[in-house]
Design an enzyme around this catalytic site. Sequence first.
Site, PDB file in Angstrom:
ATOM      1  N   HIS A 116      -4.163   6.660   0.439  1.00  0.00           N
ATOM      2  CA  HIS A 116      -3.474   5.372   0.450  1.00  0.00           C
ATOM      3  C   HIS A 116      -4.091   4.491  -0.635  1.00  0.00           C
ATOM      4  O   HIS A 116      -5.136   4.811  -1.180  1.00  0.00           O
ATOM      5  CB  HIS A 116      -3.523   4.697   1.831  1.00  0.00           C
ATOM      6  N   ASP A 156      -8.981   0.498   7.883  1.00  0.00           N
ATOM      7  CA  ASP A 156      -8.968   1.933   7.585  1.00  0.00           C
ATOM      8  C   ASP A 156      -9.860   2.696   8.554  1.00  0.00           C
ATOM      9  O   ASP A 156      -9.479   3.737   9.083  1.00  0.00           O
ATOM     10  CB  ASP A 156      -9.450   2.202   6.152  1.00  0.00           C
ATOM     11  N   HIS A 166      -5.257   0.640  -2.290  1.00  0.00           N
ATOM     12  CA  HIS A 166      -5.720  -0.728  -2.091  1.00  0.00           C
ATOM     13  C   HIS A 166      -5.269  -1.502  -3.335  1.00  0.00           C
ATOM     14  O   HIS A 166      -5.937  -1.443  -4.373  1.00  0.00           O
ATOM     15  CB  HIS A 166      -7.240  -0.784  -1.954  1.00  0.00           C
ATOM     16  N   GLU A 185       0.840  -1.188   0.000  1.00  0.00           N
ATOM     17  CA  GLU A 185       0.000   0.000   0.000  1.00  0.00           C
ATOM     18  C   GLU A 185       0.875   1.239   0.000  1.00  0.00           C
ATOM     19  O   GLU A 185       1.815   1.340   0.773  1.00  0.00           O
ATOM     20  CB  GLU A 185      -0.940   0.018   1.218  1.00  0.00           C
TER      21      GLU A 185
END
Length: 182
Positions: free
Chosen positions: A79, A92, A81, A24
């Site tokens: 961020h 999260d 995935h 990630e």
Amino acid sequence: MAYSIPFPVARQIADHALAESPLEACGLLAGTDGHIGAAFPIRNVAQAANKRYELDPKDQLLALKAIDGGRLEWIGVYHSHPQSAPIPSTADLNEWADSGLLQLIVSLERSKPQLKLWRLGETSVCPVDLVYVTAKLPEHEPALTRSQQAALLIVILAAVLILLIIAFTLLPPAPEIAPASR
């Protein structure tokens, strides 16, 4: 409320996510008044970086200083995935530190990265519209203010005047021409 993001900033975020995959990627978002104007990539220091992210504290501090120096506001975190949809995971949600910050998630599960913006409410997570814009200045805002333009013109004129003075002082004296003898 919708947020706008310039194509180059969105591309920078997507490229960072692609470069870090299968881990990630993460970073900070900065901007003002409903506009995401900059992204600051941060190293992911999580133990299981393929399933979650944790911002490197040193990188985060440097990014926050740059945001402050650029007179921007810290408005969120992004961020990726690498293998799932751009929807906040349970991890999260559990680690969402500040409900005032937005969360931009980049999904790499399809061939083309997908970006989705989220806001954490008191009892729910709400999607936020993300509008892609070109990265040029708005027409009603000149690149320089009138006083900056005037100062720049004065500096240019002074520089030209100084160069002319230097050029004339460095010229050799005019040659003496003797009268022609008959």
